[in-house]
Design a protein around this motif. Structure first.
Motif, mmCIF file in Angstrom:
data_model
loop_
_atom_site.group_PDB
_atom_site.id
_atom_site.type_symbol
_atom_site.label_atom_id
_atom_site.label_comp_id
_atom_site.label_asym_id
_atom_site.label_seq_id
_atom_site.Cartn_x
_atom_site.Cartn_y
_atom_site.Cartn_z
ATOM 1 N N MET A 17 20.080 7.160 2.969
ATOM 2 C CA MET A 17 19.234 6.144 3.589
ATOM 3 C C MET A 17 19.972 4.822 3.716
ATOM 4 O O MET A 17 19.903 4.159 4.761
ATOM 5 C CB MET A 17 17.946 5.947 2.787
ATOM 6 C CG MET A 17 16.949 5.005 3.454
ATOM 7 S SD MET A 17 16.413 5.577 5.090
ATOM 8 C CE MET A 17 15.246 6.871 4.617
ATOM 9 N N LEU A 21 20.679 2.639 7.105
ATOM 10 C CA LEU A 21 20.282 1.243 7.281
ATOM 11 C C LEU A 21 21.466 0.391 7.740
ATOM 12 O O LEU A 21 21.367 -0.373 8.707
ATOM 13 C CB LEU A 21 19.723 0.688 5.967
ATOM 14 C CG LEU A 21 18.455 1.349 5.421
ATOM 15 C CD1 LEU A 21 18.139 0.808 4.026
ATOM 16 C CD2 LEU A 21 17.275 1.131 6.354
ATOM 17 N N CYS A 69 18.890 -0.678 -1.482
ATOM 18 C CA CYS A 69 18.370 0.688 -1.341
ATOM 19 C C CYS A 69 19.082 1.563 -2.368
ATOM 20 O O CYS A 69 20.065 2.244 -2.055
ATOM 21 C CB CYS A 69 18.593 1.191 0.086
ATOM 22 S SG CYS A 69 17.793 2.776 0.434
ATOM 23 N N LEU A 95 14.173 -2.045 -0.688
ATOM 24 C CA LEU A 95 13.602 -0.850 -0.066
ATOM 25 C C LEU A 95 13.728 0.364 -0.979
ATOM 26 O O LEU A 95 13.740 1.506 -0.538
ATOM 27 C CB LEU A 95 14.292 -0.585 1.277
ATOM 28 C CG LEU A 95 14.120 -1.684 2.322
ATOM 29 C CD1 LEU A 95 14.828 -1.306 3.620
ATOM 30 C CD2 LEU A 95 12.649 -1.980 2.585
ATOM 31 N N ILE A 122 10.138 2.630 3.136
ATOM 32 C CA ILE A 122 10.627 3.253 4.362
ATOM 33 C C ILE A 122 9.833 4.523 4.617
ATOM 34 O O ILE A 122 9.891 5.470 3.833
ATOM 35 C CB ILE A 122 12.123 3.589 4.250
ATOM 36 C CG1 ILE A 122 12.927 2.321 3.940
ATOM 37 C CG2 ILE A 122 12.632 4.249 5.529
ATOM 38 C CD1 ILE A 122 14.387 2.590 3.601
ATOM 39 N N ILE A 129 16.136 6.179 11.350
ATOM 40 C CA ILE A 129 16.380 4.749 11.192
ATOM 41 C C ILE A 129 17.072 4.207 12.445
ATOM 42 O O ILE A 129 18.006 4.803 12.971
ATOM 43 C CB ILE A 129 17.247 4.477 9.944
ATOM 44 C CG1 ILE A 129 16.516 4.949 8.689
ATOM 45 C CG2 ILE A 129 17.601 2.994 9.857
ATOM 46 C CD1 ILE A 129 15.202 4.240 8.422
ATOM 47 N N ALA A 134 10.859 5.005 13.025
ATOM 48 C CA ALA A 134 11.043 4.575 11.641
ATOM 49 C C ALA A 134 10.136 3.392 11.351
ATOM 50 O O ALA A 134 10.312 2.309 11.899
ATOM 51 C CB ALA A 134 12.500 4.200 11.395
ATOM 52 N N ILE A 136 8.958 0.656 8.761
ATOM 53 C CA ILE A 136 9.426 -0.009 7.561
ATOM 54 C C ILE A 136 8.355 -1.011 7.141
ATOM 55 O O ILE A 136 8.032 -1.938 7.888
ATOM 56 C CB ILE A 136 10.762 -0.760 7.781
ATOM 57 C CG1 ILE A 136 11.730 0.087 8.626
ATOM 58 C CG2 ILE A 136 11.362 -1.158 6.448
ATOM 59 C CD1 ILE A 136 12.238 1.324 7.953
ATOM 60 N N HIS A 138 6.673 -3.961 4.697
ATOM 61 C CA HIS A 138 7.128 -5.103 3.904
ATOM 62 C C HIS A 138 5.931 -5.831 3.311
ATOM 63 O O HIS A 138 4.893 -5.970 3.967
ATOM 64 C CB HIS A 138 7.911 -6.094 4.762
ATOM 65 C CG HIS A 138 9.141 -5.532 5.386
ATOM 66 N ND1 HIS A 138 9.125 -4.800 6.548
ATOM 67 C CD2 HIS A 138 10.449 -5.579 4.994
ATOM 68 C CE1 HIS A 138 10.357 -4.428 6.862
ATOM 69 N NE2 HIS A 138 11.163 -4.881 5.934
ATOM 70 N N LEU A 155 16.077 -1.938 12.297
ATOM 71 C CA LEU A 155 15.853 -0.727 11.508
ATOM 72 C C LEU A 155 14.769 0.179 12.081
ATOM 73 O O LEU A 155 14.718 1.366 11.763
ATOM 74 C CB LEU A 155 15.482 -1.103 10.073
ATOM 75 C CG LEU A 155 16.483 -1.965 9.318
ATOM 76 C CD1 LEU A 155 15.970 -2.263 7.914
ATOM 77 C CD2 LEU A 155 17.845 -1.280 9.260
ATOM 78 N N VAL A 158 8.965 -2.634 12.210
ATOM 79 C CA VAL A 158 8.735 -3.355 10.958
ATOM 80 C C VAL A 158 7.298 -3.850 10.908
ATOM 81 O O VAL A 158 6.752 -4.334 11.897
ATOM 82 C CB VAL A 158 9.727 -4.522 10.795
ATOM 83 C CG1 VAL A 158 11.138 -3.988 10.620
ATOM 84 C CG2 VAL A 158 9.670 -5.478 11.968
ATOM 85 N N ASP A 172 2.918 3.193 0.585
ATOM 86 C CA ASP A 172 3.857 4.316 0.551
ATOM 87 C C ASP A 172 3.201 5.537 -0.090
ATOM 88 O O ASP A 172 3.184 6.631 0.480
ATOM 89 C CB ASP A 172 5.108 3.898 -0.222
ATOM 90 C CG ASP A 172 6.191 4.971 -0.239
ATOM 91 O OD1 ASP A 172 6.193 5.850 0.651
ATOM 92 O OD2 ASP A 172 7.055 4.920 -1.133
#
Length: 294
Positions: A17, A21, A69, A95, A122, A129, A134, A136, A138, A155, A158, A172
């Motif tokens: 991963m 990234l 990561c 991440l 993620i 990615i 993908a 992501i 936050h 990425l 987001v 997640d």
């Protein structure tokens, strides 16, 4: 917001991963510094234009934005916790997978070291990615997210969830709960139909149709949960429980494992015993929302 493609980025941790990234940042034109304990994992990235930092400290100094990561939060603390590591003024975006409590503790730790901190998750596999597929997530101060949103867009898609640093971790695992529950339900149905000679590929389109239909119920069910009122507009829980019993009986009759439907019915039976049999299925949130000690 920083819109410059010249914004430099550091990526610490080059598993599959982490490599993805860093590769996405390079592809988007961002000067990218990388660091990993096993330096050979950086070879391809260096060939593509990345700079390999000799130490973690050098990697952090190379960019105002650092993506972490690594294996877990303990590994992050081991790497960044040394007294000679300078974090003041750095923005850290972690991440790394972990629990919401760990995310909140990490945020406090980073802020005490003078760093800006966002926690993330993620929702993608490494090959996705750098594409819109993908997602992501936050969480943390919105101002920190907005300051780097354009850079992070390299990425994938987001998403900002809120100021609570633990939200990304919670979303997640909530996503994992959805994923495994859907897959387990499909496997239960597949096992049932295989006893009649129906293969998984034949059943899959029908299962997709059912899953999509159930997904359409979620907004309305969410409103009931948020109101704390569960009128039986479609079906009462006691009616659903009878269908659950039928699923258990059929599974046992054809020699299929019935543990999953038995668990579902056990939860429903507890709610019915508590007086909720005449209410709609989302009333089970009251069972899912409290721990069981047995």
């Amino acid at each position: 917001m920083n819109n410059s493609l010249d914004t430099s980025v550091t990526v610490i941790g080059l598993g599959l991963m982490g490599q993805a990234l860093a590769g996405a940042f390079l592809k988007a034109g961002h000067p990218t510094t990388v660091w990993n304990r096993t330096t050979s994992k950086a070879d391809q990235l260096v060939a593509e234009g990345a700079r390999l930092a000799p130490t973690v400290g050098d990697a952090l100094k190379a960019s105002s934005l650092t993506i972490i990561c690594v294996t877990d939060y303990q590994a992050m603390h081991e790497l960044l916790g040394a007294t000679d590591i300078e974090l003041d003024g750095t923005t850290l975006i972690n991440l790394t997978s972990g629990a919401s409590a760990q995310a909140r503790e990490a945020a406090q730790w980073a802020e005490q070291r003078g760093a800006h901190y966002l926690d993330g998750a993620i929702m993608a596999i490494p090959p996705a990615i750098g594409t819109a597929e993908a997602v992501i997530l936050h969480s943390g101060p919105q101002s920190d997210f907005e300051a780097h949103k354009s850079t992070l867009g390299a990425l994938g898609t987001v998403t900002y969830l809120g100021a609570d640093h633990g939200l990304a971790s919670l979303y997640d695992v909530a996503g994992l709960a959805m994923m495994w529950s859907v897959l387990n339900a499909w496997l239960q149905g597949t096992a049932l139909l295989r006893t009649a000679g129906v293969d998984a590929a034949t059943y899959a389109p029908f299962a997709q149709q059912i899953a999509a239909g159930v997904a359409e119920w979620l907004p309305g069910y969410a409103e009931q949960i948020d109101r704390g009122s569960f009128p039986a507009e479609v079906s009462a829980l006691e009616t659903d429980a009878r269908a659950m019993a039928h699923l258990i009986e059929e599974s046992e009759a054809v020699g299929v494992n019935a543990e999953l439907p038995k668990f579902i019915k056990t939860v429903a039976d507890r709610s019915i015993a508590a007086g909720h049999g005449g209410e709609q299925y989302p009333v089970l949130i009251e069972e899912f929302g409290k721990p069981r000690n047995d």
